[in-house]
Write a protein that holds these residues in place. Sequence first.
Motif, PDB file in Angstrom:
ATOM      1  N   ILE A  90      45.940  50.632  16.484  1.00 38.21           N
ATOM      2  CA  ILE A  90      46.185  51.966  15.926  1.00 38.21           C
ATOM      3  C   ILE A  90      46.336  51.907  14.408  1.00 38.21           C
ATOM      4  N   VAL A  91      46.897  50.831  13.895  1.00 35.63           N
ATOM      5  CA  VAL A  91      47.050  50.648  12.447  1.00 35.63           C
ATOM      6  C   VAL A  91      45.672  50.498  11.804  1.00 35.63           C
ATOM      7  N   THR A  92      44.804  49.727  12.449  1.00 34.65           N
ATOM      8  CA  THR A  92      43.440  49.566  11.946  1.00 34.65           C
ATOM      9  C   THR A  92      42.727  50.911  11.922  1.00 34.65           C
ATOM     10  N   ALA A  93      42.844  51.668  12.995  1.00 31.12           N
ATOM     11  CA  ALA A  93      42.175  52.969  13.091  1.00 31.12           C
ATOM     12  C   ALA A  93      42.662  53.913  11.991  1.00 31.12           C
ATOM     13  N   GLU A  94      43.967  53.978  11.806  1.00 33.78           N
ATOM     14  CA  GLU A  94      44.531  54.839  10.752  1.00 33.78           C
ATOM     15  C   GLU A  94      44.031  54.404   9.373  1.00 33.78           C
ATOM     16  N   ARG A  95      44.020  53.110   9.133  1.00 33.39           N
ATOM     17  CA  ARG A  95      43.564  52.572   7.848  1.00 33.39           C
ATOM     18  C   ARG A  95      42.107  52.944   7.589  1.00 33.39           C
ATOM     19  N   GLU A  96      41.251  52.762   8.605  1.00 35.07           N
ATOM     20  CA  GLU A  96      39.827  53.046   8.441  1.00 35.07           C
ATOM     21  C   GLU A  96      39.565  54.531   8.240  1.00 35.07           C
ATOM     22  N   LEU A  97      40.328  55.389   8.905  1.00 38.34           N
ATOM     23  CA  LEU A  97      40.182  56.830   8.721  1.00 38.34           C
ATOM     24  C   LEU A  97      40.461  57.203   7.270  1.00 38.34           C
ATOM     25  N   GLU A  98      41.503  56.631   6.703  1.00 39.97           N
ATOM     26  CA  GLU A  98      41.832  56.922   5.314  1.00 39.97           C
ATOM     27  C   GLU A  98      40.844  56.261   4.353  1.00 39.97           C
ATOM     28  N   GLU A  99      40.560  54.974   4.552  1.00 38.93           N
ATOM     29  CA  GLU A  99      39.668  54.257   3.639  1.00 38.93           C
ATOM     30  C   GLU A  99      38.275  54.865   3.588  1.00 38.93           C
ATOM     31  N   GLU A 100      37.700  55.133   4.761  1.00 40.03           N
ATOM     32  CA  GLU A 100      36.306  55.547   4.824  1.00 40.03           C
ATOM     33  C   GLU A 100      36.099  57.045   4.655  1.00 40.03           C
ATOM     34  N   VAL A 101      37.009  57.847   5.189  1.00 40.27           N
ATOM     35  CA  VAL A 101      36.794  59.294   5.219  1.00 40.27           C
ATOM     36  C   VAL A 101      37.772  60.049   4.315  1.00 40.27           C
ATOM     37  N   GLY A 102      38.868  59.413   3.932  1.00 38.23           N
ATOM     38  CA  GLY A 102      39.846  60.095   3.090  1.00 38.23           C
ATOM     39  C   GLY A 102      40.688  61.088   3.855  1.00 38.23           C
ATOM     40  N   LEU A 103      41.047  60.734   5.099  1.00 40.49           N
ATOM     41  CA  LEU A 103      41.858  61.609   5.936  1.00 40.49           C
ATOM     42  C   LEU A 103      43.014  60.841   6.558  1.00 40.49           C
ATOM     43  N   ASN A 104      44.096  61.574   6.808  1.00 43.91           N
ATOM     44  CA  ASN A 104      45.200  61.106   7.642  1.00 43.91           C
ATOM     45  C   ASN A 104      45.307  62.074   8.807  1.00 43.91           C
ATOM     46  N   ILE A 127      39.376  52.538  20.830  1.00 46.26           N
ATOM     47  CA  ILE A 127      38.909  53.839  20.380  1.00 46.26           C
ATOM     48  C   ILE A 127      40.082  54.819  20.374  1.00 46.26           C
ATOM     49  N   PHE A 128      40.133  55.660  19.330  1.00 43.04           N
ATOM     50  CA  PHE A 128      41.196  56.647  19.188  1.00 43.04           C
ATOM     51  C   PHE A 128      40.596  58.002  18.811  1.00 43.04           C
ATOM     52  N   LEU A 129      41.358  59.053  19.079  1.00 38.43           N
ATOM     53  CA  LEU A 129      41.041  60.407  18.646  1.00 38.43           C
ATOM     54  C   LEU A 129      42.091  60.813  17.621  1.00 38.43           C
ATOM     55  N   ALA A 130      41.637  61.365  16.489  1.00 36.03           N
ATOM     56  CA  ALA A 130      42.544  61.842  15.440  1.00 36.03           C
ATOM     57  C   ALA A 130      42.498  63.361  15.396  1.00 36.03           C
ATOM     58  N   LYS A 131      43.698  63.968  15.419  1.00 36.40           N
ATOM     59  CA  LYS A 131      43.814  65.435  15.337  1.00 36.40           C
ATOM     60  C   LYS A 131      44.862  65.777  14.280  1.00 36.40           C
ATOM     61  N   GLY A 132      44.833  67.028  13.836  1.00 39.66           N
ATOM     62  CA  GLY A 132      45.767  67.443  12.785  1.00 39.66           C
ATOM     63  C   GLY A 132      45.444  66.728  11.486  1.00 39.66           C
ATOM     64  N   LEU A 133      44.208  66.836  11.056  1.00 40.23           N
ATOM     65  CA  LEU A 133      43.719  66.076   9.902  1.00 40.23           C
ATOM     66  C   LEU A 133      44.236  66.645   8.587  1.00 40.23           C
ATOM     67  N   LYS A 134      44.563  65.740   7.687  1.00 43.42           N
ATOM     68  CA  LYS A 134      45.048  66.094   6.347  1.00 43.42           C
ATOM     69  C   LYS A 134      44.272  65.269   5.328  1.00 43.42           C
ATOM     70  N   GLN A 135      43.962  65.900   4.209  1.00 41.65           N
ATOM     71  CA  GLN A 135      43.210  65.231   3.155  1.00 41.65           C
ATOM     72  C   GLN A 135      44.041  64.097   2.549  1.00 41.65           C
ATOM     73  N   ALA A 136      43.390  62.973   2.316  1.00 39.83           N
ATOM     74  CA  ALA A 136      43.980  61.824   1.628  1.00 39.83           C
ATOM     75  C   ALA A 136      42.931  61.340   0.634  1.00 39.83           C
ATOM     76  N   LYS A 137      43.091  60.153   0.125  1.00 42.13           N
ATOM     77  CA  LYS A 137      42.113  59.613  -0.825  1.00 42.13           C
ATOM     78  C   LYS A 137      41.370  58.453  -0.171  1.00 42.13           C
ATOM     79  N   ALA A 138      40.051  58.583  -0.120  1.00 38.85           N
ATOM     80  CA  ALA A 138      39.218  57.490   0.401  1.00 38.85           C
ATOM     81  C   ALA A 138      39.246  56.334  -0.594  1.00 38.85           C
TER      82      ALA A 138
END
Length: 186
Positions: A90-104, A127-138
Amino acid sequence: MENEDLFLIEKEAEAHLLYDGRIIKLRVDDVTLPDGKPSKREYVSHNGGAAILAVDDEDFVYLVRQFRYPYREVIYEIPAGKLEVGEEAIVTAERELEEEVGLNADEIIPYGMLYPSPGYTNENLYIFLAKGLKQAKAHLDDEEFLNVHRLPYEQVLTMVMNGQIRDAKTCYAILRFAAERHELCH
């Protein structure tokens, strides 16, 4: 494991590491087959990975397009990355969402674990599903080049079904999401 499966088990006789790379290890192990005969098993040893399907409140899906050298092709994928040693998926998934897409995400839902290609690798892909997306910095890794695409869910589902998206983790995530939306699984 079912009792009848016990007669399918191969036993490791001796392990051999041929290559120890940054992402993978190449192994050729001596094994004993269920009938007692010796054989060899070649496989790629991998720490595992995590991928995340990000769907926003307007029903748009975030995909990345990047060049994948083994296929010599630019492909659509959900954000994903390699597990670091000792890191939870889950930590990897969260990291990749922020790094690649700029979302939390406010909510991350486990979508299971896949064997992406059991014939030649021991990789576990979470595999994970992310909901409640918030803008971050890629902030891409140094050798990472990709484009982010925000596409309507229905379009992405059509792309999976017509073969335009062929990446297995992405197909799984989209089809699982579709099944849940249409209450096909409980």
